[in-house]
Design a protein around this motif. Structure first.
Motif, short mmCIF file in Angstrom:
data_model
loop_
_atom_site.label_atom_id
_atom_site.label_comp_id
_atom_site.label_asym_id
_atom_site.label_seq_id
_atom_site.Cartn_x
_atom_site.Cartn_y
_atom_site.Cartn_z
N PHE A 87 0.88 -1.12 -0.12
CA PHE A 87 0.10 0.10 0.01
C PHE A 87 0.91 1.40 0.19
N ALA A 137 -7.15 0.29 -0.57
CA ALA A 137 -8.00 -0.53 0.46
C ALA A 137 -9.39 -0.81 -0.14
N ILE A 160 -12.13 0.24 0.80
CA ILE A 160 -13.03 -0.04 2.19
C ILE A 160 -13.83 1.37 2.22
N LEU A 192 -17.01 1.85 5.25
CA LEU A 192 -16.78 2.67 6.23
C LEU A 192 -17.80 3.60 6.57
N ASN A 193 -17.86 4.22 5.24
CA ASN A 193 -19.01 5.34 5.13
C ASN A 193 -20.47 5.03 5.38
N PHE A 215 -1.47 3.95 6.13
CA PHE A 215 -3.17 3.71 6.20
C PHE A 215 -3.58 4.19 7.46
N GLN A 254 -4.43 7.75 7.09
CA GLN A 254 -5.78 8.02 6.15
C GLN A 254 -6.85 8.01 7.18
N TRP A 268 -6.67 11.83 8.30
CA TRP A 268 -7.44 12.52 7.04
C TRP A 268 -8.97 12.58 7.35
N TYR A 292 -15.32 4.29 -8.62
CA TYR A 292 -14.26 4.47 -7.66
C TYR A 292 -13.30 4.91 -8.55
N ALA A 293 -12.49 5.79 -8.17
CA ALA A 293 -10.91 6.48 -8.45
C ALA A 293 -10.22 6.58 -7.04
N HIS A 294 -8.94 6.24 -7.17
CA HIS A 294 -8.26 6.55 -5.92
C HIS A 294 -7.73 7.83 -5.71
N HIS A 295 -7.38 8.40 -4.59
CA HIS A 295 -7.13 9.27 -4.10
C HIS A 295 -6.45 10.40 -5.14
N LEU A 337 -7.59 13.87 -6.68
CA LEU A 337 -7.03 15.06 -6.40
C LEU A 337 -6.16 15.86 -7.46
N TYR A 382 -18.56 15.19 -7.83
CA TYR A 382 -17.84 13.94 -6.83
C TYR A 382 -18.87 13.33 -5.94
N VAL A 395 -17.56 14.06 3.95
CA VAL A 395 -16.28 13.65 3.52
C VAL A 395 -15.87 14.13 2.15
N ASN A 413 -13.05 17.81 0.98
CA ASN A 413 -11.86 17.25 -0.02
C ASN A 413 -11.87 17.86 -1.37
P1 FAD Z 1 -7.37 4.32 0.40
O1 FAD Z 1 -6.35 5.12 -0.47
O2 FAD Z 1 -6.76 2.64 0.49
O3 FAD Z 1 -7.18 4.80 2.10
C1 FAD Z 1 -7.64 4.29 2.96
C2 FAD Z 1 -8.82 4.85 3.59
O4 FAD Z 1 -8.43 6.07 4.09
C3 FAD Z 1 -10.10 5.21 2.72
O5 FAD Z 1 -10.89 3.95 2.66
C4 FAD Z 1 -10.71 6.31 3.28
O6 FAD Z 1 -11.48 5.70 4.28
C5 FAD Z 1 -9.40 7.10 4.21
N1 FAD Z 1 -8.99 8.33 3.65
C6 FAD Z 1 -8.11 8.39 2.73
N2 FAD Z 1 -7.97 9.80 2.43
C7 FAD Z 1 -8.84 10.33 2.92
C8 FAD Z 1 -9.46 11.65 2.71
N3 FAD Z 1 -8.79 12.61 1.97
N4 FAD Z 1 -10.45 12.11 3.29
C9 FAD Z 1 -11.14 11.00 3.86
N5 FAD Z 1 -10.79 9.71 4.15
C10 FAD Z 1 -9.74 9.43 3.34
N6 FAD Z 1 -13.26 9.79 0.56
C11 FAD Z 1 -14.55 9.41 0.68
O7 FAD Z 1 -14.63 8.40 1.60
N7 FAD Z 1 -15.54 9.93 0.43
C12 FAD Z 1 -15.63 10.80 -0.46
O8 FAD Z 1 -16.69 11.48 -1.19
C13 FAD Z 1 -14.50 11.25 -1.08
N8 FAD Z 1 -14.30 12.37 -1.97
C14 FAD Z 1 -13.11 12.83 -2.30
C15 FAD Z 1 -12.81 13.99 -3.31
C16 FAD Z 1 -11.75 14.48 -3.63
C17 FAD Z 1 -11.71 15.57 -4.64
C18 FAD Z 1 -10.73 14.07 -3.08
C19 FAD Z 1 -9.31 14.57 -3.43
C20 FAD Z 1 -10.66 12.76 -1.96
C21 FAD Z 1 -11.89 12.47 -1.76
N9 FAD Z 1 -11.97 11.40 -0.94
C22 FAD Z 1 -13.33 10.83 -0.47
C23 FAD Z 1 -10.65 10.73 -0.10
C24 FAD Z 1 -10.16 9.45 -0.98
O9 FAD Z 1 -10.15 9.60 -2.22
C25 FAD Z 1 -10.73 8.24 -0.62
O10 FAD Z 1 -11.24 8.04 0.60
C26 FAD Z 1 -9.99 6.93 -1.27
O11 FAD Z 1 -9.95 7.18 -2.50
C27 FAD Z 1 -11.16 5.82 -1.00
O12 FAD Z 1 -10.49 4.79 -1.63
P2 FAD Z 1 -9.72 3.58 -0.66
O13 FAD Z 1 -10.89 2.99 0.28
O14 FAD Z 1 -9.10 2.62 -1.69
O15 FAD Z 1 -8.60 4.21 0.13
#
Ligand code: FAD
Ligand code: SF4
Length: 509
Positions: A248, A265, A267, A271-272, A302, A305, A309, A362-365, A369, A390, A401, A405
Motif C-alpha cells: 500500500f 484498500a 473500504i 466505512l462510510n 494507512f 488516512q 485524514w 471508484y478512483a483512488h485519491h 485530487l 464528486y 467527507v 476534500n
Molecule cells: P485508500 O487510499 O486505500 O485509503 C484508506 C482509507 O483512508 C480510505 O478508505 C478512506 O476511508 C480514508 N481516506 C483516505 N484519504 C482520505 C481523505 N482525504 N478523506 C477522508 N478519508 C480518507 N473519500 C470518501 O470516503 N468519500 C468521498 O466522497 C471522497 N471524496 C473525495 C474527493 C476528492 C476531490 C478527493 C481528493 C478525495 C476524496 N476522498 C473521499 C478521499 C479518498 O480519495 C478516498 O477516501 C479513497 O480514494 C477511498 O479509496 P480506498 O478505500 O481505496 O482508500
C-alpha cells in the motif's frame, strides 16, 4: 415508551446509538426514498450499494427479532422523502418519541431539526460515536488555532489512541512516512487480484430496479461487485490487510494506465455506510505490523488516512458548515465540461480516471485530487458543479467527507482553511506519478503548441490569473518566482493558448 427508531442509509452498524436500548413496542424505520437517490444523479452502483446494504441490514435486524418497518423505493404510498416516511410511520403507530443518530450531512441535519415542531413528538438525536474523534474533541483541538493542519491533529489522535506508539514516541521513530509513499509501479509488478462479491438474489433485485429507474445516471451497473453486508465488508478488509497492505505505502500515489485499484484498500464505502468501523480497520492494520506481516511505512500510511485524514475532514465539515460550502476564494465560474460525464477527450489521464469512475464508482485519491480535481482547479470550474459531480459518481461519496476534500483540498475554494496551498500541478507531476502520458496524444514536456499538455499552459495561466489571491502565500513564492522568470513571449503564448482552450471547452460544455 414506544419509540420510532430511524436508521439512515449510512448508519448500517449493529452497535449504532439508535439501536442500543430498543424496547418491546419500538419500531425501527428504514426507508428507501427517491429524494435521497436523486438529490444528485448518483452512480447506479452507489444507489445499489446503499439500497442492497439497507435491505440486508433490515433482514439481520428482523432475524434478531426487531420490529422493522421497511419502505421500499417502489412501495405504494412511498412519499419519496424521509420527512414524509417519518410522518407516515407516526400515523401508522403510536410513538412517544423519535430516536435517531445524528445524520452525517448538513442537509439532513436541517431536515431533522424541523420534525419536533412539525410532528409534535420529541426527537432524540444521539451523538454518532462511531468515529475515533468526537466533534467536541475536534472543536476543542481547533479552538484558537490560526491554521488547521492535519498532521498536528493526527499526532494528537495517535497519542490519544496509542495507535502505533511506543511509549510517547511514534513506532519506528517517525510520525509520518509519506516520503516513502511515492514510488512508481515497476513494469513487472502485478498488484493483487481484488476480491469481488457476486450479487445475491436481494442485490440482483435492487440492481434491476436501479437499472430501470436510474438508467439516465452516469455509471455502469453490470460489473457491480461491492460487498453489501458486514460479513462481506469484513472479508474485504481481511483481503486488503493480507494481500494489499504490504504494498500500500510504496505505490499509494501512483496512477496506472492498466490497473484500477493497485494496492488501495477499497473500504471507504463500507466505512462510510457503517459496515466497518475506523477503529477495527486500524486495529487490523496494526496487528499486521506487530505480526511482522506489513512494514511500518505501509501501516502508518494507512492509519494516517483513517485516524488522520478521515476524522480531520469530518471535523472541518462540521466546524464550518453551512457557510463553508459557499466560499469562492478563487472566483471560479466555468461550467463543468462534458468529459467529466464521459464525453471524449484526448487528455488520457482524464479519460482513464473518468473511465474507472464509470466502471467501478471508484478512483483512488491521487486520481481524484491530481487529475480531475487538479484540472477543475486549473480550469476554474465552478466549485458547486465539481462538488455535485464528486458527490454523484463515487460509491463512497457522502457530503461530510466529499465536500472538504473537493471544496478545500482539490479546489482551494475555502482559501486554505486546511490546505497550506492549492494542489495545483502541471503535466510534469502527472508524468512523474503515472504511466498515462506515454500513451497520450499530448506531450507533458511541451508548454505551447498543438501537442502541448493542457495541464502545462493551464497551470501557468492559473498562477497568473490568481496572483492577487495566491502570490503572498509563502508556499507559492517559488512558483511565482518561476512564473516571473519566464520569457514574456512564452507567457503570452501560454495564456493565449489557455484562453483558447478554455473558451472552446466552455462552448462544448
Ligand atoms: P485508500 O487510499 O486505500 O485509503 C484508506 C482509507 O483512508 C480510505 O478508505 C478512506 O476511508 C480514508 N481516506 C483516505 N484519504 C482520505 C481523505 N482525504 N478523506 C477522508 N478519508 C480518507 N473519500 C470518501 O470516503 N468519500 C468521498 O466522497 C471522497 N471524496 C473525495 C474527493 C476528492 C476531490 C478527493 C481528493 C478525495 C476524496 N476522498 C473521499 C478521499 C479518498 O480519495 C478516498 O477516501 C479513497 O480514494 C477511498 O479509496 P480506498 O478505500 O481505496 O482508500
Ligand atoms: Fe494528462 Fe498531459 Fe499526461 Fe496527457 S500529457 S496524460 S493530458 S498530463
Amino acid at each position: 415508551m414506544p419509540s420510532l427508531r430511524l436508521i439512515l442509509g449510512d448508519q448500517l452498524s449493529r452497535d449504532l446509538p439508535t439501536l442500543r436500548d430498543v424496547d418491546a413496542g419500538d419500531v425501527v424505520l428504514m426507508a428507501e426514498v427517491q429524494e435521497e437517490a436523486t438529490y444528485v444523479p448518483h452512480h447506479p452502483q452507489k444507489i445499489t450499494l446503499v439500497l442492497a446494504a439497507m435491505r440486508h441490514f433490515a433482514q439481520e435486524l428482523e432475524e434478531d427479532d426487531l420490529d422493522v418497518r421497511y419502505v421500499h423505493l417502489g412501495d405504494h404510498g412511498n412519499s419519496g422523502s424521509l420527512t414524509g416516511e417519518v410522518g407516515r410511520a407516526l400515523e401508522a403507530g403510536h410513538f412517544d418519541r423519535i430516536v435517531l443518530t445524528e445524520p452525517g450531512e448538513w442537509r439532513l441535519h436541517q431536515e431533522v431539526a424541523d420534525w419536533e415542531a412539525s410532528y409534535g413528538v420529541p426527537v432524540e438525536v444521539r451523538r454518532d460515536d462511531r468515529f475515533v474523534c468526537s466533534l467536541e474533541r475536534f472543536r476543542a483541538w481547533a479552538k484558537d488555532r490560526k491554521q488547521l493542519r492535519m498532521e498536528h491533529f493526527y499526532r494528537e489522535v495517535r497519542r490519544d489512541t496509542g495507535y502505533l506508539m511506543e511509549g510517547d514516541q511514534p513506532a519506528g521513530g517517525e510520525w509520518n512516512y509519506d516520503s516513502e509513499n511515492r514510488k512508481r509501479l515497476p513494469k513487472n509488478e502485478r498488484p493483487p487480484k481484488r476480491l469481488r462479491f457476486e450479487p445475491d438474489a436481494v442485490t440482483q433485485s435492487v440492481m434491476k430496479e436501479v437499472g430501470n429507474r436510474f438508467a439516465d445516471h452516469f455509471g455502469d451497473l453490470d460489473g457491480f461487485s461491492w460487498g453489501v453486508t458486514r460479513a462481506q465488508a469484513l472479508k474485504a478488509l481481511k483481503h486488503f490487510i493480507v494481500d494489499a497492505l504490504p504494498g500500500f505505502g510504496d505505490y499509494q500515489d501512483f496512477m496506472s494506465d492498466d490497473e484500477d485499484f493497485l494496492y488501495h484498500a477499497l473500504i471507504s464505502p463500507y466505512l462510510n455506510i457503517g459496515l466497518l468501523s475506523p477503529r477495527e480497520v486500524c486495529d487490523a492494520a496494526i496487528a499486521a505490523y506487530e505480526d511482522g506481516k506489513a512494514p511500518i511505512h505501509c501501516v502508518e500510511g494507512f492509519v494516517r488516512q483513517i485516524i488522520g485524514w478521515r476524522e480531520f475532514i469530518r471535523g472541518v465539515y462540521w466546524l464550518y458548515m453551512p457557510d463553508y460550502a459557499e466560499t469562492q476564494a478563487l472566483k471560479a465560474t466555468r461550467p463543468l465540461p462534458g468529459f467529466y460525464w464521459g464525453e471524449d477527450t484526448d487528455m488520457r489521464c482524464i479519460a482513464k480516471t473518468v473511465a474507472t469512475t464509470r466502471r467501478n464508482a471508484y478512483a483512488h485519491h491521487i486520481q481524484r485530487l491530481m487529475v480531475t480535481g487538479n484540472f477543475a482547479l486549473l480550469a476554474g470550474i465552478r466549485p458547486a458543479e465539481v462538488e455535485a459531480w464528486y458527490l454523484a459518481v463515487y460509491a463512497d461519496a457522502f457530503e461530510w467527507v466529499e465536500l472538504p476534500n473537493t471544496h478545500g483540498m482539490a479546489l482551494f475554494a475555502d482559501g486554505g482553511v486546511f490546505a497550506s496551498k492549492p494542489y495545483a500541478a502541471s503535466g510534469a507531476y502527472i508524468n512523474r506519478m503515472s504511466d498515462y502520458c506515454a500513451k497520450c496524444a499530448f506531450d507533458p514536456k511541451q508548454k505551447t503548441g498543438a501537442e502541448a499538455c493542457p495541464f502545462n499552459f493551464l497551470y501557468w495561466d492559473f498562477l497568473a490569473r490568481n496572483r492577487e489571491v495566491l502570490a503572498d502565500n509563502p508556499r507559492m513564492k517559488l512558483a511565482y518566482r518561476n512564473l516571473d522568470k519566464q520569457d514574456p513571449d512564452l507567457q503570452k503564448d501560454m495564456r493565449g493558448q489557455a484562453k483558447k482552450f478554455l473558451d472552446e471547452m466552455e462552448d462544448g460544455a
